[in-house]
Design an enzyme around this catalytic site. Sequence first.
Site, short mmCIF file in Angstrom:
data_model
loop_
_atom_site.label_atom_id
_atom_site.label_comp_id
_atom_site.label_asym_id
_atom_site.label_seq_id
_atom_site.Cartn_x
_atom_site.Cartn_y
_atom_site.Cartn_z
N GLU A 143 14.98 -23.73 0.64
CA GLU A 143 15.37 -22.45 0.03
C GLU A 143 14.21 -21.79 -0.72
O GLU A 143 14.38 -21.24 -1.81
CB GLU A 143 16.57 -22.66 -0.91
CG GLU A 143 17.82 -23.15 -0.19
CD GLU A 143 19.06 -23.17 -1.09
OE1 GLU A 143 18.90 -23.06 -2.31
OE2 GLU A 143 20.18 -23.30 -0.56
N GLU A 157 23.76 -25.71 5.26
CA GLU A 157 24.58 -26.07 4.11
C GLU A 157 25.83 -25.19 4.05
O GLU A 157 25.76 -24.03 3.66
CB GLU A 157 23.81 -25.92 2.78
CG GLU A 157 22.74 -26.96 2.56
CD GLU A 157 22.14 -26.88 1.16
OE1 GLU A 157 22.78 -26.28 0.26
OE2 GLU A 157 21.03 -27.41 0.96
#
Length: 723
Positions: free
Chosen positions: A185, A256
């Site tokens: 991320e 995710e």
Amino acid sequence: MLHWVYWVVAVAVAVAVAGEVSRGGAQVITYDGRSLIIDGHRKILFSGSIHYPRSTPQMWPSLIAKAKEGGVDVIQTYVFWNRHEPQPGQYDFSGRYDLVKFIKEIQAQGLYACLRIGPFIESEWSYGGLPFWLHDVPGIVYRTDNEPFKFYMQNFTTKIVNLMKLEGLYASQGGPIILSQIENEYQNIEAAFKEKGPSYVQWAAKMAVDLRTGVPWVMCKQSDAPDPVINTCNGMRCGQTFTGPNSPNKPSMWTENWTSFYEVFGGETYLRSAEDIAFHVALFIARNGSYVNYYMYHGGTNFGRTSSAYIKTSYYDQAPLDEYGLVRQPKWGHLKELHAAIAFCSTPLLNGVQSNTSLGQLQEAYVFQEETGGCAAFLINNDEGISTVVFQNLSFELLPKSISILSDCKNVIFNTAKANAGYNERITMSSQSFDAIDGWEDVIPTFLDTSLKANEILEHMNMTKDESDYLWYTFRFQPSSSCTKPMLYIESLAHALHAFVNNIYLGTTHGSHDIKDFFFKSPILLNNELNNISILSVMAGLPDSGAFLESRFAGLTRVEIQCTEKEIYDFANHTWGYQVGLLGEKLQIYKEENLSNVEWRKTEISSDQPLTWYKIVFNTPLGNDPVALNLSSMGKGEAWMNGQSIGRYWVSFHNTKGDPSQTLYHVPRAFLKTSENLLVLLEEAGGDPLHISLETISRTDLSQQHVSYHHHLPQEKQRVQSE
């Protein structure tokens, strides 16, 4: 009914065959714009995150088997740098950190693996997985185009890749690993580093690809992931939010899909229904998604001091497999049926031509049509009410906020809003309580007891080096005769503090996950001589995210003794004495061989004495059910079982409803002996050890054929909160 039974049996066989990892040697893993391609065959894959350090090796086979039974094809895990390399060049792959053993167990059960090396991982893990010794490397800036950081990041990434190669664990060698991840991320903070952000992304991608694993690499939430690295989505609704791969030659992947959300001390349980998860998975597949990972499929436990700032010891307990590894219904069963439905339709989904048709203002259809006649469809109702639509000359009633999957564009085989799996709930059974408890009060150091002195207030984390949650700040003070009503005032950017004057306890206060700074103010009694002020600064985990993590500040920021509005003593540049950790930690009195290092005394009544250690000896409960400590009578501290920390507890930190965030603390049976187990607790303030109990955990079915719709969700919420 006969048709339904035949379909369930058929897809169960299909899933079992599709999910098996070939044992015939090396596999070729590639991809195109539709999906990953394994040995020339496109695949729709369902994955589940299970983190090996958040459970025990004894639990791994059962967790993986339950994931496989639930229709999961891939086990996804992070790699935990700060546990594997606690000091530069010193590696630990033992016990819960035996990564090779974990990957081999995945392989033994016929599943694939996705290895998210990072090595920055966030994951609500202390310091985002980075080892704190990096902080002391001269000139280092984390996660940017910085030579010192890149050197250590490349070194560890190479170490892990070479370890996997040595054991033959990449699919290109015949192993189960079909994907690897570099960074994590990063786009969330990339702009903070200006021109060095994009150059770091380019470097990280090239570094990873040049390691030649023979399998694809991914970067999650990284729209500028360089070729051939695949950019993937993280979140709860990637079917709606993901803008797609940054190249038409890359597949749409969801690394995710949050089955719940991380929880903090002082916070409330986050609930996400099985129906909502299923809706967004089906939507992602309908919009050409081909890989979905559930984060978490099993959350587990943040043993020891591994959790990040304010994060609870229990991790993602609301996952399909709860903290103890027990199946949570209807989440586990509903997703299993979804996986089977997708597997049954996989041929037209992977090989057909996709089209999208409006069926109404809030209704639409995604159709996958093969030239050979095979067909699959997703009928989507975004309305909060029941809708009737006409699709290919047939009428369908669509449940509110749901997706119906049609295996042949005619027959509905699954609806996301209809959970047939039934419900279960957690049952706790008291196994034993404790009345034979010994205690020892830790030592409150004074200025003269400390060996480290400084003429300033020092930063907490740089002092403790993540070796302890605790840092003592001490100084001496002699008031003037006019200071008749002194007030001690403290500001802090740590997580909690305890204040003492001349060894007398003044009290405690703390911050929260959302409010970073806090203050303490209390009247004090001073004598006319030198007075000893001792302040214990406490961290409940290190930060795990954000840019410039190496520059983060924690600890005391301001200390004053206020005599009057005009007579204020500021100790910013005073001479301070420091001590890292508590004496009990230094003596390791939580281990059986070190118990004699202090003088224990029988505890017969509850005590509010701060910084007290307690020890209890007990026998293991009979049976195989998971075991937990009920610490509802305690305050804040840490617990050890036979020398192994089961994690921090913070029962006294209540949520907005006045309830503790966590009272049950998992004790893996692997931590227990048959008899004479040693439980040691460090209680910071206010706990009552005489009302601790040991409990066994199980789940019981509420209904074998309970069918849920949206109006049942409040009942689920009520049950979960009662757990």
